[in-house]
Motif scaffolding. Sequence first.
Motif, PDB file in Angstrom:
ATOM      1  N   ARG A 192      35.439  25.060  34.796  1.00  0.00           N
ATOM      2  CA  ARG A 192      34.214  24.483  34.236  1.00  0.00           C
ATOM      3  C   ARG A 192      34.401  22.997  33.953  1.00  0.00           C
ATOM      4  O   ARG A 192      33.508  22.189  34.186  1.00  0.00           O
ATOM      5  CB  ARG A 192      33.827  25.220  32.956  1.00  0.00           C
TER       6      ARG A 192
ATOM      7  N   GLU B  69      33.359  25.946  38.761  1.00  0.00           N
ATOM      8  CA  GLU B  69      33.324  27.323  38.247  1.00  0.00           C
ATOM      9  C   GLU B  69      32.606  28.263  39.209  1.00  0.00           C
ATOM     10  O   GLU B  69      32.969  29.432  39.339  1.00  0.00           O
ATOM     11  CB  GLU B  69      32.643  27.362  36.879  1.00  0.00           C
TER      12      GLU B  69
ATOM     13  N   VAL C 269      38.605  29.976  33.968  1.00  0.00           N
ATOM     14  CA  VAL C 269      37.178  29.644  33.926  1.00  0.00           C
ATOM     15  C   VAL C 269      36.958  28.347  33.163  1.00  0.00           C
ATOM     16  O   VAL C 269      36.186  27.484  33.591  1.00  0.00           O
ATOM     17  CB  VAL C 269      36.372  30.808  33.303  1.00  0.00           C
TER      18      VAL C 269
END
Length: 182
Positions: free
Chosen positions: A100, A105, A96
């Motif tokens: 991101r 994401e 994640v």
Amino acid sequence: MNSQQYIKLAGSLPPRLTRFFARYPPQALLSQSALPSSSTPSTSSAVSDSTASPVEHIPAGQDGLAVPSPFRAQKHPVTGKWHDPVFSLRRQAELVKLARQHGVEELLPYTVKGTEERLRRRAENGLRVKGTGVGQRVKGKESERTLKGRLEKRRQAMLEMPQMIQTWKERGHGRGWKKWPK
């Protein structure tokens, strides 16, 4: 996004994310690729099945997705035993963070480590630190908790000091003195 943009985006991603998306393609890509292929009717049976959605032909995972999520535990359809997620919570958090940083994401499957889930949980539960609520105090160390009482006791002793000195002079050194110092 068209396919050229996806190809360009895939080229800029780190190898770890590229391998993840190759093994577990995003649902947005799967649904887009399934729609054009099913829209070409070839026989009369295909026309009669046109009311059925194209996703129904793909075996669904436990949460209704076409491909089971690698971030969730899966129940085996025959034995009924639960299989652990492919990615542990630590590895989910790493993926994640990496996604991101590269702005993809939202293409990852749902995970409790996702930003939107973390924000939702923070809004729901608030800051879970003892002592931040109304009428609560942080526990602290014992010396911190008893500091006010000790300072008050010391202040009171200093106020009574002249009287103690006077009493010591009158009855000190074994002449009826019962207090400290002995």
